[in-house]
Scaffold this motif. Structure first.
Motif, short mmCIF file in Angstrom:
data_model
loop_
_atom_site.label_atom_id
_atom_site.label_comp_id
_atom_site.label_asym_id
_atom_site.label_seq_id
_atom_site.Cartn_x
_atom_site.Cartn_y
_atom_site.Cartn_z
N ILE A 1 8.59 0.03 5.51
CA ILE A 1 8.23 1.36 5.04
C ILE A 1 9.39 1.95 4.24
N ASP A 2 9.13 2.29 3.00
CA ASP A 2 10.14 2.91 2.14
C ASP A 2 10.19 4.40 2.47
N ALA B 1 0.85 -1.18 0.00
CA ALA B 1 0.00 0.00 0.00
C ALA B 1 0.89 1.23 0.00
N GLY B 2 1.07 1.83 -1.18
CA GLY B 2 1.95 2.99 -1.28
C GLY B 2 3.37 2.61 -0.94
N ARG B 3 3.94 3.26 0.06
CA ARG B 3 5.32 3.00 0.49
C ARG B 3 5.42 1.83 1.46
N LEU C 1 12.47 1.36 6.79
CA LEU C 1 12.20 1.15 8.21
C LEU C 1 11.23 -0.01 8.34
N THR C 2 11.59 -1.00 9.14
CA THR C 2 10.74 -2.17 9.36
C THR C 2 10.29 -2.20 10.81
#
Length: 632
Positions: free
Chosen positions: A372-373, A327-329, A380-381
């Motif tokens: 998260i990109d 979903a998106g980034r 970031l995870t």
């Protein structure tokens, strides 16, 4: 692998995803079709792995201390058992105990009684014992020719895999039945053992395939420290099958196996006969959904160990599901699972026993992870798992990872997480009237901090280096009853800290000669003082070498002749000297479908002990093993 151009057309450059797919396809090919050593190190870095984030990603992008043992690594090692294959991983310490038993750990706490912080999966099925929190390696074998790869993660995996993935995860992934059509026969014999494996597979309608297999082994006894025979010889049979097929967008897998092994109890060198039996069946359904993949899996596992006067039985039912989507980034994975284990131990009269002898244990979990990109190559995870188990109740297992993929392609990452090991039945129910009673033993906990760097600076050079610092609380101790002293109780009064470095890499000297190296160090800080709070002196910390160095050479002398040499140096234990040992294998492919090999193990010393266990320690020396493998 470069894209192949048609005549008169330029070759199109591959995307990283295409490179990953091609590399994975080559790994899945049979040994008669593709020698994995022909893949470049750049292509190997793009091989897909799934253990770090529970979804496919290139090895080069995995922000964890992960080492992959490929199918070709297994073949060229000359190893005949799963524990011997795991010696290839520089982030594991493998100690052979006797003819069939091993102690295997990551980042410390090794020993036959203490290696209880490593989760092992076979195609998604946990083989972790609820009786002792370890793995009974004598009963957990696989047909090595069917293994696609083994992903070894050192470091906590609680956020995705839950309790017991405290110091690491070993994920053994076998090949799809679509990649094992035809017949394969493997036979071998040597000084200490003989083995055979037979597999046959074929098509299943227009969209599937199946395979069936049988394997057996006979292992000679080891030697006691005095030189006499240890009476621990063993033999066994295992058979199973697998089917993979598609129905529209649905992909289905059904697999299982059964085994019957005869081993011996050899602590007293009397060779008391023991039967170990079991069976399992697993089903998996996967389909695209909501821009990702939905996977539902269920399995049943039966395990039985019968000794004179003692019978252990366990039946495990497990169901899990997970959904991945973007979903998106954000790249998300969410899931849940429920496990039920019926465990029973009937002890010999007069011996310590479990009270009650039978329990039904449950484990329920939900988890979520978001990658998260953040842009600029930064990811970031955030992940967490919430569990509820029968013994220690609710557990919260968070993890955070930050990775930076630099423009040059190298990866810098850092992570922090919390992991636990839930109590086992021995820790909660073991009873010896007047001396030891069942206790309210709780989960051991670890807080882990990691820093890693992975790079492929040259087409023929790659390496990975990882540093860690772990803080352990609530470790197992032995405490007295106030005032009256006895009975003793298993308690959680132990604390420890560990730290170290793990590094490995590969260098292609020529297109036909690859050198690999790995090193790991480990330091521990704990209080071994015997007190009333811990009469054991924290023996649960185990026995670990300060260092381990692995060197490997894979050389194709000709198109048909292979020479593989492995060297390992392992630091001393409290009562065991450090040692240097070497293995070598010469393989000759007479045709694309017929291979002969001879392997020499423990070539440098004729007498070596690997474990500090004072009761079980056995001596091993030089051995030679010859094998033939043919496919048609």
């Amino acid at each position: 692998m470069p894209a192949v151009a048609q005549a008169g057309e330029p070759a199109a450059a591959e995307t990283p995803a295409e490179t990953a797919i091609n590399a994975t396809q080559l790994i899945q090919a049979g040994f008669e079709d593709q020698d994995l050593a022909r893949l470049s190190l750049e292509e190997l870095a793009m091989v897909e792995v799934t253990s770090v984030s529970r979804r496919p990603e290139a090895l080069a992008d995995a922000a964890a201390a992960i080492y992959v043992i490929s199918a070709d690594d297994i073949r060229r090692s000359g190893a005949t058992t799963l524990p011997e294959v795991l010696r290839l991983a520089p982030n594991l310490n493998v100690q052979r105990v006797n003819a069939v038993d091993y102690a295997i750990s990551a980042r410390g706490f090794n020993g036959y009684e203490t290696s209880n912080k490593l989760l092992v999966l076979v195609d998604g099925r946990s083989i972790y014992s609820t009786l002792s929190s370890g793995v009974f390696w004598d009963a957990r074998d696989v047909m090595l020719e069917d293994v696609e790869r083994i992903e070894v993660i050192s470091g906590p995996g609680g956020a995705l895999y839950g309790s017991n993935a405290m110091n690491g995860v070993i994920n053994i992934i076998t090949r799809s039945a679509n990649d094992t059509r035809g017949t394969l026969l493997s036979v071998g014999a040597g000084d200490d053992e003989a083995n055979f494996a037979l597999r046959h597979g074929g098509g299943l309608g227009d969209s599937g395939a199946w395979r069936a297999w049988v394997m057996g082994f006979s292992r000679a006894e080891s030697r006691a420290l005095t030189g006499q025979g240890a009476n621990d010889d063993a033999e066994g049979l295992r058979a199973g099958g697998r089917a993979d097929w598609s129905a529209g967008e649905n992909r289905l897998t059904l697999q299982g196996d059964a085994f019957d092994n005869q081993v011996t109890i050899n602590e007293d060198l009397l060779g008391t006969e023991t039967h170990v039996r079991g069976a399992n069946v697993l089903g998996r359904w996967t389909r695209p959904l909501a821009g990702g993949d939905l996977q539902v899996q269920a399995y049943y596992d039966r395990y039985e160990r019968e000794e004179p006067g003692t019978l252990e039985q366990s039946d495990t039912w497990d169901v899990s599901l997970q959904q991945s989507f973007e979903a998106g980034r954000h790249r998300l994975v969410v899931g849940a699972g429920h496990r039920v284990v019926d465990s029973r131990l009937d002890a010999a009269p007069g011996a310590a026993f479990l009270d009650p002898p039978q329990r039904t244990l449950t484990l329920t979990n939900i988890f979520a992870q978001d990658q998260i990109d953040l842009g600029g190559g930064v990811t970031l995870t955030l992940g967490a798992k919430f569990e509820d188990n029968s013994f220690s109740g609710q557990e919260f297992l968070p993890n955070v990872r930050l990775a930076w993929r630099r423009p040059g392609g190298d990866l810098l990452w850092a992570a922090a997480g919390r992991a636990t090991r839930t109590p086992n039945r021995i820790e909660r129910d073991l009873t010896l009237p007047g001396f030891l009673t069942g206790a309210e033993f709780q989960s051991e906990t670890a807080t882990a901090y990691e820093l890693g760097y992975r790079a492929n600076p040259l087409p023929n050079l790659s390496f990975s280096i990882n540093a860690f610092y772990n803080v352990y609380d609530d470790l197992r101790t032995v405490s007295v009853t106030p005032v009256v002293f006895l009975p003793l109780h298993l308690t959680n009064n132990g604390e420890a800290e560990t730290w170290g470095v793990e590094a490995w890499g590969g260098y292609d000297v020529t297109p036909t000669w690859r050198l690999s190296a790995g090193v790991s160090t480990l330091a521990k800080d704990y209080d071994p003082t015997v007190t009333l709070d811990d009469l054991s002196g924290l023996i649960s910390i185990g026995e670990d070498p300060d260092y381990q160095v692995l060197l490997r050479s894979q050389h194709d002398l000709t198109d048909r002749l292979e020479l593989d040499v492995r060297l390992r140096a392992v630091g001393a234990l409290a009562s065991v000297d450090d040692y240097v040992e070497a293995d070598a294998r010469l393989g000759w492919r007479l045709t694309d479908r017929l291979e002969l090999s001879v392997t020499g193990q423990n070539l440098l010393e004729d007498r070596r002990v690997e474990t500090a266990d004072p009761v079980r320690a056995r001596v091993f020396g030089r051995s030679v093993y010859g094998a033939l493998r043919v496919s048609f």
